[in-house]
Write an enzyme that holds these catalytic residues in place. Structure first.
Site, PDB file in Angstrom:
ATOM      1  N   GLU A  30       0.844  -1.203   0.000  1.00 25.80           N
ATOM      2  CA  GLU A  30       0.000   0.000   0.000  1.00 25.80           C
ATOM      3  C   GLU A  30       0.878   1.250   0.000  1.00 25.80           C
ATOM      4  OE1 GLU A  30      -3.269   0.057   0.046  1.00 25.80           O
ATOM      5  OE2 GLU A  30      -3.778  -2.005   0.572  1.00 25.80           O
ATOM      6  N   GLU A  67      -1.092  -1.020 -11.329  1.00 25.77           N
ATOM      7  CA  GLU A  67      -1.456  -1.707 -12.571  1.00 25.77           C
ATOM      8  C   GLU A  67      -2.449  -0.900 -13.401  1.00 25.77           C
ATOM      9  OE1 GLU A  67      -2.387  -2.660  -9.450  1.00 25.77           O
ATOM     10  OE2 GLU A  67      -4.391  -1.876  -9.870  1.00 25.77           O
ATOM     11  N   LYS A  68      -2.922   0.230 -12.864  1.00 22.27           N
ATOM     12  CA  LYS A  68      -3.849   1.059 -13.637  1.00 22.27           C
ATOM     13  C   LYS A  68      -3.246   1.514 -14.958  1.00 22.27           C
ATOM     14  CE  LYS A  68      -6.044   2.909  -9.661  1.00 22.27           C
ATOM     15  NZ  LYS A  68      -4.886   2.862  -8.753  1.00 22.27           N
ATOM     16  N   ARG A  88     -11.988   9.424  -7.038  1.00 24.13           N
ATOM     17  CA  ARG A  88     -12.808  10.589  -6.701  1.00 24.13           C
ATOM     18  C   ARG A  88     -12.903  11.571  -7.858  1.00 24.13           C
ATOM     19  NH1 ARG A  88      -8.444  13.916  -3.743  1.00 24.13           N
ATOM     20  NH2 ARG A  88      -6.640  12.685  -4.301  1.00 24.13           N
ATOM     21  N   TYR A  96      -7.318   6.423 -21.754  1.00 25.09           N
ATOM     22  CA  TYR A  96      -7.719   5.769 -20.518  1.00 25.09           C
ATOM     23  C   TYR A  96      -7.115   6.557 -19.366  1.00 25.09           C
ATOM     24  CZ  TYR A  96      -8.531   2.140 -17.089  1.00 25.09           C
ATOM     25  OH  TYR A  96      -8.951   1.450 -15.989  1.00 25.09           O
ATOM     26  N   TYR A 116       4.678   5.023  -6.634  1.00 22.28           N
ATOM     27  CA  TYR A 116       3.332   4.440  -6.490  1.00 22.28           C
ATOM     28  C   TYR A 116       2.601   4.556  -7.833  1.00 22.28           C
ATOM     29  CZ  TYR A 116      -1.041   2.959  -4.401  1.00 22.28           C
ATOM     30  OH  TYR A 116      -2.195   2.262  -4.110  1.00 22.28           O
ATOM     31  N   ASN A 163     -14.502   5.831 -27.641  1.00 22.38           N
ATOM     32  CA  ASN A 163     -14.647   5.948 -26.182  1.00 22.38           C
ATOM     33  C   ASN A 163     -13.442   6.587 -25.508  1.00 22.38           C
ATOM     34  OD1 ASN A 163     -17.082   4.685 -26.202  1.00 22.38           O
ATOM     35  ND2 ASN A 163     -16.239   2.662 -25.776  1.00 22.38           N
ATOM     36  N   ASN A 205      -4.780   6.738  -6.576  1.00 21.48           N
ATOM     37  CA  ASN A 205      -5.634   7.272  -5.512  1.00 21.48           C
ATOM     38  C   ASN A 205      -4.855   8.127  -4.504  1.00 21.48           C
ATOM     39  OD1 ASN A 205      -4.281   5.419  -3.942  1.00 21.48           O
ATOM     40  ND2 ASN A 205      -5.995   3.992  -3.788  1.00 21.48           N
TER      41      ASN A 205
END
Ligand SMILES: *[C@@H]1O[C@H](CO)[C@@H](O)[C@H](O)[C@H]1NC(C)=O
Ligand SMILES: *[C@@H]1O[C@H](CO)[C@@H](O)[C@H](O)[C@H]1NC(C)=O
Length: 353
Positions: A140, A248-249, A197, A234, A245, A190, A239
């Site tokens: 994390e 995998e996004k 958020r 994309y 940090y 798209n 976050n």
């Protein structure tokens, strides 16, 4: 640029954003492997190895040589078959086990930080074998880290997403000497967003289709990559913003063939892991409006858009596991690989740093 700066965005209503909920919401199965229904089949340690390979001494010697890595608890109780390390990552440098009866024989113990009780009462028992290394297992960001006191003089190795961890964990691009076949950019309209958020801000201005566990439409794991592939851009927003940090996004769009627009640590930090020309960084723009204008312009300029795919000639992104129960497989396998290769003495005191 902070997320709040985006409040002023007025992206055209006509732009349709297909929303692919990614942030900690969906990690579905990509390779249809077994998951929580799948019983763990830990190796049974040296005796087991000897009895099973007794007839073949060369193999038995090789197996006996492998260090034992004991997974002290299943992270979030997500179980998997340890043979997945071989299947997915070709890693079998250690004997992974969850069998605590092998504790005194284990070369290393992998301890999941979030499972440690505040009073440390669920840590492995004393006496601790003198040869044994404890690995602090935490993936994390600092924002989401409970700083449990009393861990300063227990661990030998740190495992995290950070590059300066003893065992850094992340998906990496691989280099191919022979050029890959030309990537064919799909026709599509798209724009897609990873859930966070920022979505709430964005949805004030643009029409959003939701895919995510908490929503009516459901981005089933089998359509995770195809859905991202249907996105021209994309939005891969972390976050919380911390050095290294980068989750995998960003890997999803790189695998599927979309252009990631990233929000996270500075561009330089991203460029430690992915080529400069493979993504658009939010910080490259003074404000959200200029970013929106740039994206709209790219949307019309096929040649400029195509440049974001040049890196694919000699680099390949491998799909990450996306089912939630598979969230820790890469980390555990990476620990196994490390333990199989390193026998050096080491202490790790300042784990939170
Ligand atoms: C022992 O195992 C090795 C590796 O799998 C194999 O190549 C070899 O043929 C085996 N030898 C015997 C006697 O079974
Ligand atoms: C592991 O670390 C502990 C505490 O930092 C230390 O006492 C121990 O000697 C180390 N053991 C090995 C095998 O590195």
């Amino acid at each position: 640029m902070s997320v709040a700066n985006f409040k002023g965005v007025s992206l055209p209503l006509a732009v349709i954003v297909t929303f692919a909920g990614v942030v900690s919401l969906i990690f579905f199965d990509y390779w249809s492997s077994c998951s929580n229904s799948c019983p763990a089949q830990p190796h049974k340690g040296k005796q087991y190895i000897e009895s099973n390979y007794g007839m073949n001494s060369s193999l038995a010697d090789a197996e006996k040589d492998k260090p034992i890595l004991l997974l002290w608890v299943w992270p979030e109780n997500y179980r998997f078959d340890f043979s997945d390390c071989k299947t997915f990552y070709n890693i079998d440098g250690c004997h992974l086990t969850h069998d605590r009866s092998l504790y005194s024989d284990s070369d290393a113990v992998l301890i999941f930080h979030k499972a440690i009780r505040w009073d440390l009462s669920n840590l492995p028992p004393s006496p601790r074998p003198p040869f044994q290394k404890w690995i602090w297992f935490h993936v994390e960001s600092p924002t989401n880290t409970r700083r449990i006191p009393g861990l300063e003089n227990l661990f030998n190795l740190t495992l995290s997403y950070r590059q300066d961890a003893d065992v850094p964990v992340r998906m990496r691009l691989t280099i191919t000497k022979k050029p890959n076949e030309d990537f064919v950019i799909p026709k599509r309209t798209n724009w897609c967003v990873g859930l966070n958020r920022f979505y709430r801000e964005l949805s004030k201005y643009i029409q959003v289709t939701l895919f995510g566990r908490a929503y009516a439409s459901f981005l089933y794991y089998k359509v995770y990559y195809p859905t991202i592939a249907s996105c021209k851009f994309y939005l891969a927003f972390e976050n919380s913003i911390h050095k290294d940090y980068i989750t995998e996004k960003i890997n999803g769009p790189l695998v599927a063939g979309s252009v990631p627009v990233v929000l996270g640590p500075p561009r330089r930090n991203y460029e430690n892991f992915v080529p400069a020309g493979s993504f658009i960084h939010v910080n490259d723009f003074p404000d959200a409006k200029s970013l929106a204008e740039y994206l709209l312009q790219l949307d019309k300029d096929e040649d400029a858009y195509r440049k974001y795919f040049n890196w694919r000639k000699h680099l390949t992104a491998a799909p990450h596991l996306i089912q939630q129960t598979q969230e820790f497989i890469l980390a555990i396998c990476t620990a196994c690989e490390h333990v199989g290769r390193h026998r050096e003495y080491k202490e790790a005191h300042d784990i939170y740093n």
